[in-house]
Enzyme design. Structure first.
Site, PDB file in Angstrom:
ATOM      1  N   GLY A 122       0.004   8.554  -1.678  1.00 62.17           N
ATOM      2  CA  GLY A 122       0.572   9.771  -2.659  1.00 62.17           C
ATOM      3  C   GLY A 122       1.008   9.440  -3.892  1.00 62.17           C
ATOM      4  O   GLY A 122       2.073   9.885  -4.434  1.00 62.17           O
ATOM      5  N   SER A 127      -0.469  10.011  -6.916  1.00 61.12           N
ATOM      6  CA  SER A 127      -0.895  10.796  -7.989  1.00 61.12           C
ATOM      7  C   SER A 127       0.194  11.266  -9.019  1.00 61.12           C
ATOM      8  O   SER A 127       0.037  11.620 -10.169  1.00 61.12           O
ATOM      9  CB  SER A 127      -1.864  11.811  -7.766  1.00 61.12           C
ATOM     10  OG  SER A 127      -1.163  12.776  -6.842  1.00 61.12           O
ATOM     11  N   SER A 128       1.442  11.563  -8.309  1.00 65.31           N
ATOM     12  CA  SER A 128       2.561  12.155  -8.933  1.00 65.31           C
ATOM     13  C   SER A 128       3.804  11.601  -8.373  1.00 65.31           C
ATOM     14  O   SER A 128       3.949  11.005  -7.092  1.00 65.31           O
ATOM     15  CB  SER A 128       2.635  13.585  -8.925  1.00 65.31           C
ATOM     16  OG  SER A 128       2.346  13.733  -7.640  1.00 65.31           O
ATOM     17  N   GLY A 129       4.939  12.110  -8.819  1.00 65.08           N
ATOM     18  CA  GLY A 129       6.376  11.830  -8.208  1.00 65.08           C
ATOM     19  C   GLY A 129       6.889  10.481  -7.791  1.00 65.08           C
ATOM     20  O   GLY A 129       6.581   9.693  -8.587  1.00 65.08           O
ATOM     21  N   ILE A 130       7.631  10.410  -6.632  1.00 60.61           N
ATOM     22  CA  ILE A 130       7.995   9.278  -6.317  1.00 60.61           C
ATOM     23  C   ILE A 130       6.863   8.178  -6.314  1.00 60.61           C
ATOM     24  O   ILE A 130       7.228   6.935  -6.577  1.00 60.61           O
ATOM     25  CB  ILE A 130       8.735   9.502  -4.897  1.00 60.61           C
ATOM     26  CG1 ILE A 130       9.848  10.483  -5.249  1.00 60.61           C
ATOM     27  CG2 ILE A 130       9.318   8.207  -4.350  1.00 60.61           C
ATOM     28  CD1 ILE A 130      10.620  11.162  -3.947  1.00 60.61           C
ATOM     29  N   GLY A 131       5.753   8.416  -5.639  1.00 66.93           N
ATOM     30  CA  GLY A 131       5.042   7.428  -5.224  1.00 66.93           C
ATOM     31  C   GLY A 131       4.400   6.748  -6.565  1.00 66.93           C
ATOM     32  O   GLY A 131       4.317   5.732  -6.803  1.00 66.93           O
ATOM     33  N   LEU A 157       0.901  -1.214   0.011  1.00 63.66           N
ATOM     34  CA  LEU A 157       0.013   0.017   0.089  1.00 63.66           C
ATOM     35  C   LEU A 157       0.969   1.023  -0.013  1.00 63.66           C
ATOM     36  O   LEU A 157       1.774   1.432   0.806  1.00 63.66           O
ATOM     37  CB  LEU A 157      -0.978  -0.103   1.221  1.00 63.66           C
ATOM     38  CG  LEU A 157      -1.820   1.330   1.485  1.00 63.66           C
ATOM     39  CD1 LEU A 157      -3.198   1.056   0.473  1.00 63.66           C
ATOM     40  CD2 LEU A 157      -2.293   1.337   2.910  1.00 63.66           C
ATOM     41  N   TYR A 195       9.201  21.901   7.696  1.00 65.83           N
ATOM     42  CA  TYR A 195       9.437  20.871   6.815  1.00 65.83           C
ATOM     43  C   TYR A 195      10.491  19.799   7.395  1.00 65.83           C
ATOM     44  O   TYR A 195      10.302  18.584   7.800  1.00 65.83           O
ATOM     45  CB  TYR A 195       9.617  21.229   5.296  1.00 65.83           C
ATOM     46  CG  TYR A 195       9.980  19.860   4.372  1.00 65.83           C
ATOM     47  CD1 TYR A 195       8.715  19.210   4.004  1.00 65.83           C
ATOM     48  CD2 TYR A 195      11.158  19.608   4.143  1.00 65.83           C
ATOM     49  CE1 TYR A 195       9.067  17.891   3.219  1.00 65.83           C
ATOM     50  CE2 TYR A 195      11.300  18.456   3.089  1.00 65.83           C
ATOM     51  CZ  TYR A 195      10.445  17.551   2.914  1.00 65.83           C
ATOM     52  OH  TYR A 195      10.508  16.567   2.111  1.00 65.83           O
TER      53      TYR A 195
HETATM   54  P1  NAD Z   1       4.963  15.106  -5.227  1.00 65.62           P
HETATM   55  O1  NAD Z   1       4.289  16.430  -4.923  1.00 65.62           O
HETATM   56  O2  NAD Z   1       4.900  14.761  -6.762  1.00 65.62           O
HETATM   57  O3  NAD Z   1       4.195  13.837  -4.505  1.00 65.62           O
HETATM   58  C1  NAD Z   1       3.632  14.120  -3.044  1.00 65.62           C
HETATM   59  C2  NAD Z   1       2.298  13.226  -3.019  1.00 65.62           C
HETATM   60  O4  NAD Z   1       1.514  13.483  -1.733  1.00 65.62           O
HETATM   61  C3  NAD Z   1       1.233  14.120  -3.999  1.00 65.62           C
HETATM   62  O5  NAD Z   1       0.943  13.015  -4.888  1.00 65.62           O
HETATM   63  C4  NAD Z   1       0.251  14.539  -3.122  1.00 65.62           C
HETATM   64  O6  NAD Z   1      -0.833  14.753  -3.796  1.00 65.62           O
HETATM   65  C5  NAD Z   1       0.216  13.735  -2.017  1.00 65.62           C
HETATM   66  N1  NAD Z   1      -0.537  14.081  -0.852  1.00 65.62           N
HETATM   67  C6  NAD Z   1      -0.350  15.357  -0.325  1.00 65.62           C
HETATM   68  N2  NAD Z   1      -1.227  15.403   0.844  1.00 65.62           N
HETATM   69  C7  NAD Z   1      -1.859  14.348   0.941  1.00 65.62           C
HETATM   70  C8  NAD Z   1      -2.740  13.697   1.814  1.00 65.62           C
HETATM   71  N3  NAD Z   1      -3.268  14.502   2.738  1.00 65.62           N
HETATM   72  N4  NAD Z   1      -3.259  12.549   1.316  1.00 65.62           N
HETATM   73  C9  NAD Z   1      -2.717  11.559   0.692  1.00 65.62           C
HETATM   74  N5  NAD Z   1      -1.826  12.073  -0.325  1.00 65.62           N
HETATM   75  C10 NAD Z   1      -1.323  13.374  -0.276  1.00 65.62           C
HETATM   76  O7  NAD Z   1       6.327  14.931  -4.552  1.00 65.62           O
HETATM   77  P2  NAD Z   1       7.310  13.913  -4.318  1.00 65.62           P
HETATM   78  O8  NAD Z   1       8.740  14.419  -4.412  1.00 65.62           O
HETATM   79  O9  NAD Z   1       7.149  12.685  -5.145  1.00 65.62           O
HETATM   80  O10 NAD Z   1       7.162  13.583  -2.846  1.00 65.62           O
HETATM   81  C11 NAD Z   1       7.011  12.341  -2.085  1.00 65.62           C
HETATM   82  C12 NAD Z   1       7.849  12.334  -0.710  1.00 65.62           C
HETATM   83  O11 NAD Z   1       8.992  12.490  -0.800  1.00 65.62           O
HETATM   84  C13 NAD Z   1       7.379  13.451   0.361  1.00 65.62           C
HETATM   85  O12 NAD Z   1       7.165  12.852   1.616  1.00 65.62           O
HETATM   86  C14 NAD Z   1       8.248  14.253   0.243  1.00 65.62           C
HETATM   87  O13 NAD Z   1       8.635  14.962   1.250  1.00 65.62           O
HETATM   88  C15 NAD Z   1       9.640  13.493   0.016  1.00 65.62           C
HETATM   89  N6  NAD Z   1      10.767  13.866  -0.526  1.00 65.62           N
HETATM   90  C16 NAD Z   1      10.867  14.958  -1.682  1.00 65.62           C
HETATM   91  C17 NAD Z   1      11.770  15.244  -2.111  1.00 65.62           C
HETATM   92  C18 NAD Z   1      12.040  16.331  -3.339  1.00 65.62           C
HETATM   93  O14 NAD Z   1      12.675  16.827  -3.455  1.00 65.62           O
HETATM   94  N7  NAD Z   1      10.978  16.306  -4.266  1.00 65.62           N
HETATM   95  C19 NAD Z   1      13.151  14.996  -1.397  1.00 65.62           C
HETATM   96  C20 NAD Z   1      12.921  14.529  -0.309  1.00 65.62           C
HETATM   97  C21 NAD Z   1      12.027  13.793   0.291  1.00 65.62           C
END
Ligand code: NAD
Length: 309
Positions: free
Chosen positions: A9, A11-15, A6, A153
């Site tokens: 998050g 919808s985008s990015g790392i997830g 499971l 943060y």
């Molecule tokens: P991202 O914004 O693409 O992904 C974050 C996701 O979390 C989004 O899909 C957003 O909709 C979701 N989200 C936010 N609030 C939510 C909620 N209440 N319920 C469910 N989903 C929710 O950015 P990312 O970079 O893929 O971030 C993913 C993780 O990586 C985060 O925890 C972030 O802190 C961490 N991170 C990111 C970076 C960076 O530079 N991008 C660096 C280190 C760690």
């Protein structure tokens, strides 16, 4: 049988990347429940999932800030049994502290910290009963080191580090593993969303010096840092896939070796001065150094007997 993973998050990015990579595992070891707060945004994930959709990947609604949403989501999983939980959902917040509202700060903790805690509480009883499970947390290098203008943060990620390190001790007794993955900058929507926020924000009550340090020093340095040493979400997801697939998962795993020197400064000097003063120099004295890819840490900071005040 495949392990149920499971992920929050997606919808985008790392997830999103992680969900897709796990769903395409050549050995089909995973059944992925890719969750997101707003199902209206599922198009990109579904397109990237391709033929895995409906096979090794299903999409579900989950808002980590809502008890009902978490309960509803778990009730749709067979037996409510999650083998691997990935706490990925997160939000950022940058800017001069004086100009940020307490409500915005609380939202960061509600999402990043309490969102993860809420999910863990929900899956833990079943994991403990079965004496197996793996909880993966997308933390950050900012969970290990404070970063200027990212106080809240970073604090939310430090909170996660402390919480999960503490929990790891007890859970070892139940054969449940915890892994904190600590990326540096990753080129996702995350940074774009932050920059959009700060471009319109006025940071009321902030003095002109601080505003200028933020806008004229920090923001350009941060942009270049993402440009120069930022990783792709694909690369970060690859690291997480390895962590999930390992027989003895590590408690901590960094994804970007360029950050190792900065973090090492904390270990080298228990007083903390070396880290704070080096970070200070990198922003206020030699911002261009940051752009050399953080490899120039053997800068004169180390040798200067009189630290800048
Ligand atoms: P991202 O914004 O693409 O992904 C974050 C996701 O979390 C989004 O899909 C957003 O909709 C979701 N989200 C936010 N609030 C939510 C909620 N209440 N319920 C469910 N989903 C929710 O950015 P990312 O970079 O893929 O971030 C993913 C993780 O990586 C985060 O925890 C972030 O802190 C961490 N991170 C990111 C970076 C960076 O530079 N991008 C660096 C280190 C760690």
């Amino acid at each position: 049988a495949p392990r149920t993973v499971l992920i929050s998050g997606c919808s985008s990015g790392i997830g999103l990347e992680l969900a897709v990579q796990l769903a395409h595992d050549p050995r089909q070891r995973y059944q992925v429940v890719a969750t997101m707060r707003d199902l209206g945004k599922k198009g990109t994930l579904e397109a990237a999932a391709g033929e895995a959709l409906g096979q090794t990947l299903t999409v579900a609604q989950l808002d980590v800030c809502s008890d009902e949403s978490v309960a509803q989501c778990l009730s749709c999983i067979q037996g409510g049994e999650v083998d691997v939980l990935v706490n990925n959902a997160g939000v950022g917040l940058v800017g001069p502290l004086e100009g940020l509202s307490l409500a915005a700060m609380q939202n960061v903790f509600d999402t990043n910290f309490f969102g993860a805690v809420r999910l863990v509480k929900a899956v833990l009883p079943s994991m403990k009963r079965r004496r197996q499970g793996h909880i993966v947390v997308v933390s950050s290098v900012m969970g290990l080191q404070g970063v200027v203008f990212n106080e809240v943060y970073a604090a939310s990620k430090f909170a996660m580090e402390g919480f999960f390190e503490s929990l790891a001790v007890q859970l070892l007794q139940f054969n449940i593993f915890i892994s904190l993955v600590e990326p540096g900058p990753v080129v996702t929507e995350f940074e774009g969303k932050l920059l959009e926020q700060v471009s319109t924000a006025e940071f009321p009550g902030t003095d002109p010096d601080t505003l200028s340090y933020f806008r004229d020093l920090y923001l350009p340095a941060s942009r270049e840092l993402f440009h120069n040493v930022g990783q792709s979400p694909q690369d970060v997801a690859k690291v997480i896939v390895k962590v999930i697939g390992s027989a003895r998962p590590p408690l901590r795993r960094r994804t970007n070796t360029r950050y190792t020197p900065l973090i090492a400064l904390k270990a080298m000097d228990p007083s903390g001065s070396l880290y704070v003063r080096t970070s200070h120099c990198l922003l206020f004295r030699w911002p261009r150094l940051l752009n050399l890819g953080l490899r120039c840490l053997a800068c004169s900071c180390f040798r200067t007997p009189v630290w800048p005040r």
